[in-house]
Design an enzyme around this catalytic site. Structure first.
Site, short mmCIF file in Angstrom:
data_model
loop_
_atom_site.label_atom_id
_atom_site.label_comp_id
_atom_site.label_asym_id
_atom_site.label_seq_id
_atom_site.Cartn_x
_atom_site.Cartn_y
_atom_site.Cartn_z
N ASN A 9 77.93 -63.46 63.99
CA ASN A 9 76.95 -63.82 65.01
C ASN A 9 77.22 -65.26 65.42
O ASN A 9 76.90 -66.19 64.68
CB ASN A 9 75.53 -63.67 64.43
N LYS A 11 75.87 -66.87 67.76
CA LYS A 11 74.66 -67.52 68.32
C LYS A 11 75.03 -68.23 69.63
O LYS A 11 75.84 -67.73 70.39
CB LYS A 11 74.04 -68.47 67.30
N HIS A 98 66.73 -60.23 65.67
CA HIS A 98 67.16 -61.35 64.82
C HIS A 98 65.96 -62.27 64.59
O HIS A 98 65.14 -62.46 65.48
CB HIS A 98 68.31 -62.11 65.50
N GLU A 100 65.69 -65.37 64.64
CA GLU A 100 65.56 -66.45 65.62
C GLU A 100 64.87 -65.95 66.89
O GLU A 100 64.14 -66.68 67.55
CB GLU A 100 66.94 -67.06 65.93
N GLU A 167 68.11 -59.74 56.30
CA GLU A 167 68.33 -61.18 56.42
C GLU A 167 67.06 -61.94 56.04
O GLU A 167 66.17 -62.13 56.89
CB GLU A 167 68.69 -61.54 57.87
N GLY A 173 70.96 -69.99 57.66
CA GLY A 173 71.34 -71.36 58.03
C GLY A 173 70.91 -72.42 57.04
O GLY A 173 70.96 -73.62 57.35
N SER A 208 73.34 -67.22 55.03
CA SER A 208 74.24 -68.15 54.33
C SER A 208 75.35 -67.44 53.55
O SER A 208 75.81 -67.94 52.51
CB SER A 208 73.44 -69.09 53.42
C1 PEP Z 1 72.47 -65.15 61.09
O1 PEP Z 1 72.65 -65.74 62.14
O2 PEP Z 1 71.95 -64.03 61.11
C2 PEP Z 1 72.88 -65.76 59.84
C3 PEP Z 1 72.89 -65.02 58.76
O3 PEP Z 1 73.25 -67.07 59.87
P1 PEP Z 1 73.89 -67.92 58.63
O4 PEP Z 1 75.01 -67.09 58.09
O5 PEP Z 1 74.35 -69.18 59.25
O6 PEP Z 1 72.81 -68.09 57.62
#
Ligand code: PEP
Length: 252
Positions: A9, A11, A98, A100, A167, A173, A208
Site C-alpha cells: 500500500n 498510500k 483502510h 486511515e 490491521e 506506521g 509495521s
Molecule cells: C498500512 O498502510 O495498511 C500499513 C500496514 O502500514 P505500515 O506497514 O506502514 O504499518
C-alpha cells in the site's frame, strides 16, 4: 495451501515517474524467485495506476494491481471520486475500509458495505481492512470490534472472492506489532467467522510488517500474507518481504 499474498500500500507516495522506476527495480529483484509460490499486489495512488498497469502487461510475474479506495456509485456528479467501473479497466483488486479512511475521512461501516458491494458487482476483488484501536484493545474489545466490522461490511454481499487484512490500528506506521501468535489468534477467529457463513478468504496481517519480522508472521498457519505500507515503498525491501515470507510459508 493458499498461495501467500503480499500487498504494497503506497498510500499518498510516488509520482508516475517514481512508480515506473520502482517497477523496474522490483522486477529485477523478483526474477530469481519461484513464480508459483507467491502473489504480489501493488496499490499505487490513482494517478500511477495506468502507467503501472501498462508496465505490468510486459512483466511475466504474478504481480497484480489494486486501487486504494473507490466510490460506490457507478457514475455521476461526485467531484473527485472514482467509480468501480473506471477502476475495472486498470486493476483487479481494491482496498476498502483502510483505517486511515475510517479515521481521517470518517468512513463508516455502512459506506464500507456499499463499497464492497459496488466493487464485487463490477468484478473487482475487495481487500477489506479490519482492526481495533489501542483503546479497544486495552478494553478487551478486539474481537467484538472486528466481528462488527466484518458483519457490517460483508452484510448481504454475494462475494465470490474477498481478501481480509487484519490491521490493528495501533500497529499501523508505529513500528509496534502484536506477537505473531496474538495476530494468529485473531486470524483464526476471522477464519471461523467466515466459515460459519460458508465463506473463506485469504487473511493477511498488516501493521509495521517488514523484512525483519515477516518470517515470524508467515510461520503462523492462518496468516496467508501481509499488507505492508512503509516497508513496501522500497522495491528492494518489499521484494525481500516476498522472498522471506513465501519461503517461511513453504517451510512450515
Ligand atoms: C498500512 O498502510 O495498511 C500499513 C500496514 O502500514 P505500515 O506497514 O506502514 O504499518
Amino acid at each position: 495451501m493458499q498461495i501467500p499474498c503480499f500487498i504494497a500500500n503506497w498510500k499518498m507516495y510516488k509520482t508516475i515517474a517514481e512508480s515506473a522506476d520502482y517497477l523496474h527495480s522490483f522486477e529485477k529483484e523478483l526474477q530469481p524467485l519461484p513464480q508459483d509460490a507467491w502473489e504480489a499486489i501493488l496499490a499505487p495512488p490513482y494517478t500511477a495506476l495506468a502507467t503501472v498497469s501498462q508496465i505490468l502487461k510486459q512483466v511475466p510475474l504474478p504481480i497484480r494491481l489494486a486501487a486504494q479506495n473507490l466510490y460506490f456509485e457507478e457514475q455521476g456528479a461526485y467531484t473527485g471520486e472514482i467509480s468501480p467501473r473506471m477502476l475495472r479497466e486498470l486493476c483487479q483488486y481494491v482496498i476498502i475500509g483502510h483505517s486511515e479512511r475510517r479515521g481521517l475521512f470518517g468512513e463508516t461501516d455502512r459506506e464500507i458495505n456499499k463499497k464492497i458491494r459496488a466493487a464485487a458487482k463490477e468484478g473487482l476483488i475487495p481487500i477489506l481492512c479490519v482492526g481495533e484501536t489501542a483503546e479497544e484493545r486495552r478494553e478487551g474489545k478486539t474481537w467484538r470490534v472486528i466481528e462488527r466490522q466484518l458483519s457490517e461490511a460483508l452484510d448481504l454481499g454475494n462475494l465470490s472472492e474477498v481478501l481480509i487484512a487484519y490491521e490493528p490500528v495501533w500497529a499501523i506506521g508505529t513500528g509496534m506489532t502484536p506477537h505473531p501468535s496474538e495476530a494468529e489468534a485473531v486470524h483464526f477467529q476471522i477464519c471461523n467467522y467466515l466459515s460459519q457463513g460458508e465463506k473463506s478468504a485469504r487473511i493477511l496481517y498488516g501493521g509495521s510488517a517488514n523484512d525483519k519480522n515477516i518470517e515470524g508472521f508467515m510461520k503462523e498457519p492462518h496468516i496467508n500474507g501481509v499488507l505492508a505500507g512503509g516497508a513496501s515503498l522500497s522495491p528492494e525491501v518489499f521484494a525481500k518481504i516476498i522472498k522471506l515470507g513465501s519461503a517461511a510459508k513453504i517451510s512450515r
